[in-house]
Write a protein that holds these residues in place. Sequence first.
Motif, PDB file in Angstrom:
ATOM      1  N   ALA A   1       0.558 -14.603   6.047  1.00  0.00           N
ATOM      2  CA  ALA A   1      -0.756 -14.549   7.346  1.00  0.00           C
ATOM      3  C   ALA A   1       0.334 -13.275   7.785  1.00  0.00           C
ATOM      4  CB  ALA A   1      -0.374 -15.372   8.504  1.00  0.00           C
ATOM      5  N   VAL A   2       1.607 -13.395   7.058  1.00  0.00           N
ATOM      6  CA  VAL A   2       2.630 -12.445   8.036  1.00  0.00           C
ATOM      7  C   VAL A   2       2.334 -10.990   6.905  1.00  0.00           C
ATOM      8  CG1 VAL A   2       4.906 -11.587   7.990  1.00  0.00           C
ATOM      9  CG2 VAL A   2       3.984 -13.632   8.992  1.00  0.00           C
ATOM     10  N   LEU A   3       2.531 -11.496   5.472  1.00  0.00           N
ATOM     11  CA  LEU A   3       2.109 -10.556   4.678  1.00  0.00           C
ATOM     12  C   LEU A   3       0.789  -9.768   4.792  1.00  0.00           C
ATOM     13  CD1 LEU A   3       2.835 -12.147   1.144  1.00  0.00           C
ATOM     14  CD2 LEU A   3       4.194 -10.321   2.522  1.00  0.00           C
ATOM     15  N   THR A   4      -0.748  -9.997   4.966  1.00  0.00           N
ATOM     16  CA  THR A   4      -1.821  -9.698   5.747  1.00  0.00           C
ATOM     17  C   THR A   4      -2.237  -8.855   6.500  1.00  0.00           C
ATOM     18  OG1 THR A   4      -2.344 -11.826   6.093  1.00  0.00           O
ATOM     19  CG2 THR A   4      -2.600 -11.139   4.269  1.00  0.00           C
ATOM     20  N   LEU A   5      -0.918  -8.882   7.503  1.00  0.00           N
ATOM     21  CA  LEU A   5      -0.438  -8.942   8.884  1.00  0.00           C
ATOM     22  C   LEU A   5       0.249  -7.443   8.732  1.00  0.00           C
ATOM     23  CD1 LEU A   5      -0.346 -11.595  11.775  1.00  0.00           C
ATOM     24  CD2 LEU A   5      -2.040  -9.484  11.659  1.00  0.00           C
ATOM     25  N   VAL A   6       1.048  -7.385   8.232  1.00  0.00           N
ATOM     26  CA  VAL A   6       1.994  -5.887   7.261  1.00  0.00           C
ATOM     27  C   VAL A   6       0.999  -4.771   6.706  1.00  0.00           C
ATOM     28  CG1 VAL A   6       3.593  -5.473   6.377  1.00  0.00           C
ATOM     29  CG2 VAL A   6       4.322  -7.086   6.967  1.00  0.00           C
ATOM     30  N   ILE A   7       0.526  -5.800   5.447  1.00  0.00           N
ATOM     31  CA  ILE A   7      -1.098  -4.739   5.261  1.00  0.00           C
ATOM     32  C   ILE A   7      -1.182  -3.401   6.559  1.00  0.00           C
ATOM     33  CG2 ILE A   7      -3.286  -4.831   3.787  1.00  0.00           C
ATOM     34  CD1 ILE A   7      -1.311  -6.752   1.858  1.00  0.00           C
ATOM     35  N   ALA A   8      -2.398  -4.681   7.025  1.00  0.00           N
ATOM     36  CA  ALA A   8      -2.615  -3.729   8.023  1.00  0.00           C
ATOM     37  C   ALA A   8      -2.249  -2.741   8.997  1.00  0.00           C
ATOM     38  CB  ALA A   8      -3.468  -5.172   9.212  1.00  0.00           C
ATOM     39  N   VAL A   9      -0.645  -3.791   9.631  1.00  0.00           N
ATOM     40  CA  VAL A   9      -0.040  -3.063  10.211  1.00  0.00           C
ATOM     41  C   VAL A   9       0.396  -1.111   9.643  1.00  0.00           C
ATOM     42  CG1 VAL A   9       2.553  -1.499  10.979  1.00  0.00           C
ATOM     43  CG2 VAL A   9       0.612  -3.976  11.813  1.00  0.00           C
ATOM     44  N   ALA A  10       0.491  -0.998   7.814  1.00  0.00           N
ATOM     45  CA  ALA A  10       0.624  -0.318   7.502  1.00  0.00           C
ATOM     46  C   ALA A  10      -0.778   0.511   7.169  1.00  0.00           C
ATOM     47  CB  ALA A  10       1.281  -0.498   6.285  1.00  0.00           C
TER      48      ALA A  10
ATOM     49  N   ALA B   1      -6.160  -7.771   9.253  1.00  0.00           N
ATOM     50  CA  ALA B   1      -6.056  -7.857  10.440  1.00  0.00           C
ATOM     51  C   ALA B   1      -6.928  -9.529  10.864  1.00  0.00           C
ATOM     52  CB  ALA B   1      -6.377  -7.030  11.591  1.00  0.00           C
ATOM     53  N   THR B   2      -8.331  -9.403  10.644  1.00  0.00           N
ATOM     54  CA  THR B   2      -8.514 -10.681  10.022  1.00  0.00           C
ATOM     55  C   THR B   2      -8.192 -11.390   9.462  1.00  0.00           C
ATOM     56  OG1 THR B   2     -10.831  -8.994  11.025  1.00  0.00           O
ATOM     57  CG2 THR B   2     -11.637 -11.307  10.187  1.00  0.00           C
ATOM     58  N   VAL B   3      -8.105 -11.175   8.144  1.00  0.00           N
ATOM     59  CA  VAL B   3      -7.301 -12.610   7.266  1.00  0.00           C
ATOM     60  C   VAL B   3      -5.785 -13.364   7.966  1.00  0.00           C
ATOM     61  CG1 VAL B   3      -6.870 -13.149   4.910  1.00  0.00           C
ATOM     62  CG2 VAL B   3      -8.752 -11.906   5.236  1.00  0.00           C
ATOM     63  N   GLY B   4      -5.320 -12.127   8.298  1.00  0.00           N
ATOM     64  CA  GLY B   4      -4.084 -12.976   8.300  1.00  0.00           C
ATOM     65  C   GLY B   4      -4.037 -13.336   9.970  1.00  0.00           C
ATOM     66  N   LEU B   5      -5.417 -13.187  10.968  1.00  0.00           N
ATOM     67  CA  LEU B   5      -5.150 -14.092  11.972  1.00  0.00           C
ATOM     68  C   LEU B   5      -6.331 -15.125  12.321  1.00  0.00           C
ATOM     69  CD1 LEU B   5      -6.319 -11.387  14.642  1.00  0.00           C
ATOM     70  CD2 LEU B   5      -3.895 -12.610  14.961  1.00  0.00           C
TER      71      LEU B   5
END
Length: 260
Positions: A231-240, A191-195
């Motif tokens: 950003a989208v990919l890392t936020l998807v990883i964060a949610v999962a 989430a931090t990296v994605g933001l």
Amino acid sequence: MLTATSGALLAAFFVVPGTLAHDGVDSGNVAASFRRGLVAYWDSGSPDFPRQLDSTVEFWFRFHLVKASLSALLLAAVVVLGVLLGRLARQRAEERPGRLLLVPAGALVALLGPFALVALVANVQGAVAPFASLLPMLTGGDAHSDGELARTLAQMRQQIADHPTEGHSPALTAMTGDFALYHAVLAAMAATVGLALAGVAAVLWRRHRAVPDARSRRATKAGIAASALCAVLTLVIAVANTTSAAHSSQALAAFLDGGW
């Protein structure tokens, strides 16, 4: 100087952790040691790790801690190198030979930057939750020929099936808790990296119209697209991983059935 430092840190990342050892556990026997230790832990019925498992987890913690430290230093060196290259590129914008001399160093930054970032995230995760990060070793190599391990894993699956959320043995409780922590750490870091990547994309978007030449504008737009996609990919990883942390028993059951 920074290029040489980056190269030395990269070499250390691959060499130094493998030289660590703790109570006879090293990178060559860590998988076998973990399997034996986990079987003993399961059979003991105690909440405390037996000595072999404790030594294995301690070694794995040190292994990831060293790798995380080297990854952080490598990432810092690459960021500084990238900033300096950006300044030089602007100074030599009109000098074709000067720009060409910067290409090898730029390629090094483009390759090492993502590598160092991913390595940092993975190894911080492993250092914070070393027990859970050892779990993939239960299914690799010659694990399938280990009868005691197969019995232990079957009993774990059965206990989770019988008691999906509670009533677990001390060993399974520890595994479930560390599994939740393992995924929570990755969720927070992703989430931090994605933001941060989303912020980079926003800054580039605001500045791209002020870029003077068409070539630089195209490069800026490519940077915007790459930053937004990552950003989208890392936020998807964060949610999962947030979902896995919140439902760690089900996630552990899926892992024991061959998922992760």
